[in-house]
Design a protein around this motif. Sequence first.
Motif, short mmCIF file in Angstrom:
data_model
loop_
_atom_site.label_atom_id
_atom_site.label_comp_id
_atom_site.label_asym_id
_atom_site.label_seq_id
_atom_site.Cartn_x
_atom_site.Cartn_y
_atom_site.Cartn_z
N GLU A 75 -57.80 1.02 67.96
CA GLU A 75 -58.51 -0.02 67.21
C GLU A 75 -57.96 -1.40 67.56
N PHE A 76 -56.64 -1.49 67.67
CA PHE A 76 -56.02 -2.77 68.00
C PHE A 76 -56.53 -3.30 69.34
N TRP A 77 -56.48 -2.45 70.38
CA TRP A 77 -56.89 -2.91 71.71
C TRP A 77 -58.38 -3.19 71.78
N GLN A 78 -59.20 -2.44 71.03
CA GLN A 78 -60.63 -2.75 70.97
C GLN A 78 -60.84 -4.14 70.37
N SER A 79 -60.10 -4.44 69.30
CA SER A 79 -60.20 -5.75 68.65
C SER A 79 -59.77 -6.86 69.60
N VAL A 80 -58.66 -6.65 70.30
CA VAL A 80 -58.18 -7.65 71.26
C VAL A 80 -59.23 -7.88 72.34
N ASN A 81 -59.77 -6.80 72.88
CA ASN A 81 -60.77 -6.92 73.94
C ASN A 81 -62.02 -7.64 73.45
N GLN A 82 -62.47 -7.34 72.22
CA GLN A 82 -63.65 -8.00 71.67
C GLN A 82 -63.41 -9.49 71.47
N ARG A 83 -62.27 -9.82 70.91
CA ARG A 83 -61.97 -11.23 70.66
C ARG A 83 -61.79 -12.00 71.97
N THR A 84 -61.13 -11.37 72.93
CA THR A 84 -60.93 -12.01 74.23
C THR A 84 -62.28 -12.26 74.90
N ALA A 85 -63.16 -11.26 74.85
CA ALA A 85 -64.49 -11.41 75.44
C ALA A 85 -65.26 -12.53 74.75
N ALA A 86 -65.15 -12.62 73.42
CA ALA A 86 -65.84 -13.68 72.68
C ALA A 86 -65.30 -15.06 73.07
N LEU A 87 -63.99 -15.18 73.16
CA LEU A 87 -63.39 -16.46 73.56
C LEU A 87 -63.80 -16.85 74.98
N LEU A 88 -63.82 -15.87 75.86
CA LEU A 88 -64.22 -16.14 77.24
C LEU A 88 -65.69 -16.57 77.29
N ALA A 89 -66.55 -15.90 76.51
CA ALA A 89 -67.96 -16.28 76.47
C ALA A 89 -68.13 -17.69 75.92
N GLU A 90 -67.37 -18.03 74.87
CA GLU A 90 -67.43 -19.40 74.33
C GLU A 90 -66.99 -20.41 75.37
N HIS A 91 -65.93 -20.09 76.08
CA HIS A 91 -65.42 -21.00 77.11
C HIS A 91 -66.46 -21.20 78.21
N LYS A 92 -67.04 -20.11 78.67
CA LYS A 92 -68.05 -20.21 79.74
C LYS A 92 -69.27 -20.98 79.26
N ALA A 93 -69.68 -20.76 78.02
CA ALA A 93 -70.83 -21.49 77.47
C ALA A 93 -70.52 -22.98 77.36
N GLY A 94 -69.29 -23.29 77.00
CA GLY A 94 -68.88 -24.70 76.88
C GLY A 94 -68.81 -25.42 78.20
N THR A 95 -68.45 -24.69 79.26
CA THR A 95 -68.33 -25.34 80.57
C THR A 95 -69.68 -25.49 81.25
N SER A 96 -70.68 -24.72 80.81
CA SER A 96 -72.00 -24.82 81.46
C SER A 96 -72.91 -25.80 80.75
N SER A 97 -72.47 -26.34 79.60
CA SER A 97 -73.28 -27.29 78.84
C SER A 97 -73.27 -28.66 79.44
#
Length: 97
Positions: A75-97
């Motif tokens: 559960e811990f690693w699933q949570s870390v992976n989900q949050r990391t993916a969300a942060l990466l998606a936010e970062h990518k969305a921010g750089t393409s704006s």
Amino acid sequence: MRGILELMTIHLTPEQERRVQEVIRNGAYRSVDEVVEAALAAVEQRATPGFEGTQEQLEKLLTEGLASKELTEEEFWQSVNQRTAALLAEHKAGTSS
């Protein structure tokens, strides 16, 4: 039933020990354990390919994790992976704006 807590002994140079004690004395952390946890988190952040979050984001995630229910390792690693993916998606969305 909980697993047996395994402890590891580490040896610090006098300079490393001084630095740890200084961080605690300055109030940034309350114990050596907290300093070690923060240091490990920083190393993990740098060693995780694709994670480009800030130190503040990482500390927020760590704080949330410490305040949350005890998770299984999976559960811990699933949570870390989900949050990391969300942060990466936010970062990518921010750089393409």
